[in-house]
Design an enzyme around this catalytic site. Sequence first.
Site, PDB file in Angstrom:
ATOM      1  N   HIS A  34      25.958   1.121  16.384  1.00  0.00           N
ATOM      2  CA  HIS A  34      25.305   0.294  17.209  1.00  0.00           C
ATOM      3  C   HIS A  34      24.063   1.114  17.466  1.00  0.00           C
ATOM      4  CE1 HIS A  34      27.032   3.123  20.120  1.00  0.00           C
ATOM      5  NE2 HIS A  34      28.296   2.486  19.725  1.00  0.00           N
ATOM      6  N   HIS A  37      24.763   5.049  17.890  1.00  0.00           N
ATOM      7  CA  HIS A  37      24.792   5.627  16.517  1.00  0.00           C
ATOM      8  C   HIS A  37      23.276   5.849  15.892  1.00  0.00           C
ATOM      9  CE1 HIS A  37      28.879   3.620  16.806  1.00  0.00           C
ATOM     10  NE2 HIS A  37      29.134   4.951  16.662  1.00  0.00           N
TER      11      HIS A  37
END
Length: 289
Positions: A34, A37
Amino acid sequence: MKTITKLTALREEMHQHNQSGCSIGFVPTMGYLHEGHLSLIKEARNNNEIVVMSIFVNPLQFGPNEDFNRYPRNIARDRKLAENADVDILFMPDADEMYKGILSVEMNVKERVNILCGKKREGHFDGVVTVLTKLFHLVQPRRAYFGLKDAQQIAIVEGLVEDYFFPVEIVRVPTVREEDGLARSSRNVYLSSEERNEAPAIYESLIEAKKKIESGEVSTSAIISGMKDFIHNETSGRVEYVEIYSFPELTPIHEWDGEIILAIAVQFQKARLIDNIIISLDKKENQHV
Ligand code: AMP
């Protein structure tokens, strides 16, 4: 982007990059990527010649009653996201590759651990430092990127690196949030739609507490019970903990001074969510807690 699943192939690849003196930025993850990250990858991309990301759902850091088997996974989507984010090397080993047999030497975290998530998740951080030790040895990064959302993890990893002289710089990356303030997490997909509407209250409780501290509230117990009441009134979740410590030492505070972490965990039906904020305070007279 190269995708590598075998240790030997990764070793060869990293050996070449290290020989040529390239700076290597490393982003360890458990996948189901997501925006959180992706912000780690962006930081790594901006400051290193080579970016390595690992995706490995590490069995060693899950307790027997935790969500290892149902941890969300989507390899095809992750690969596309990693490629678009300009990752050079994606390392995706399977568990047999990382753990060939019983470990003959085990790692055991001693400090910063029996509080916050470490209190309930026994052995979790032992699993985290074990896998990171293996990954750091394989990748040999100059810098490794971690999200402040998992602040206890950062504090423990900084301890590991310092104690054992790992030649790697740990870079702290701020928490990425949804527009309504909810911290991005792979586990947010477990929330029901009602719970998803309630979940921003977690961050709101932190912001409210921060305002109180900044405007002179000195009692940690008043701050903590205020946050617990807020979550109780605004959500169907159950507060697992609200705690306040110095950061990154994670020791109890005796006065409002320096870097202080306010951290919370809330258990919903199928998702356990954590969040925190770190506040920098100047010592003020009569501000004993
Ligand atoms: P995970 O895949 O959950 O193990 O997370 C991998 C890395 O991403 C860890 O360093 C996390 O702290 C970081 N991370 C997870 N969520 C966020 C977020 N919302 N903002 C910034 N970093 C995050």
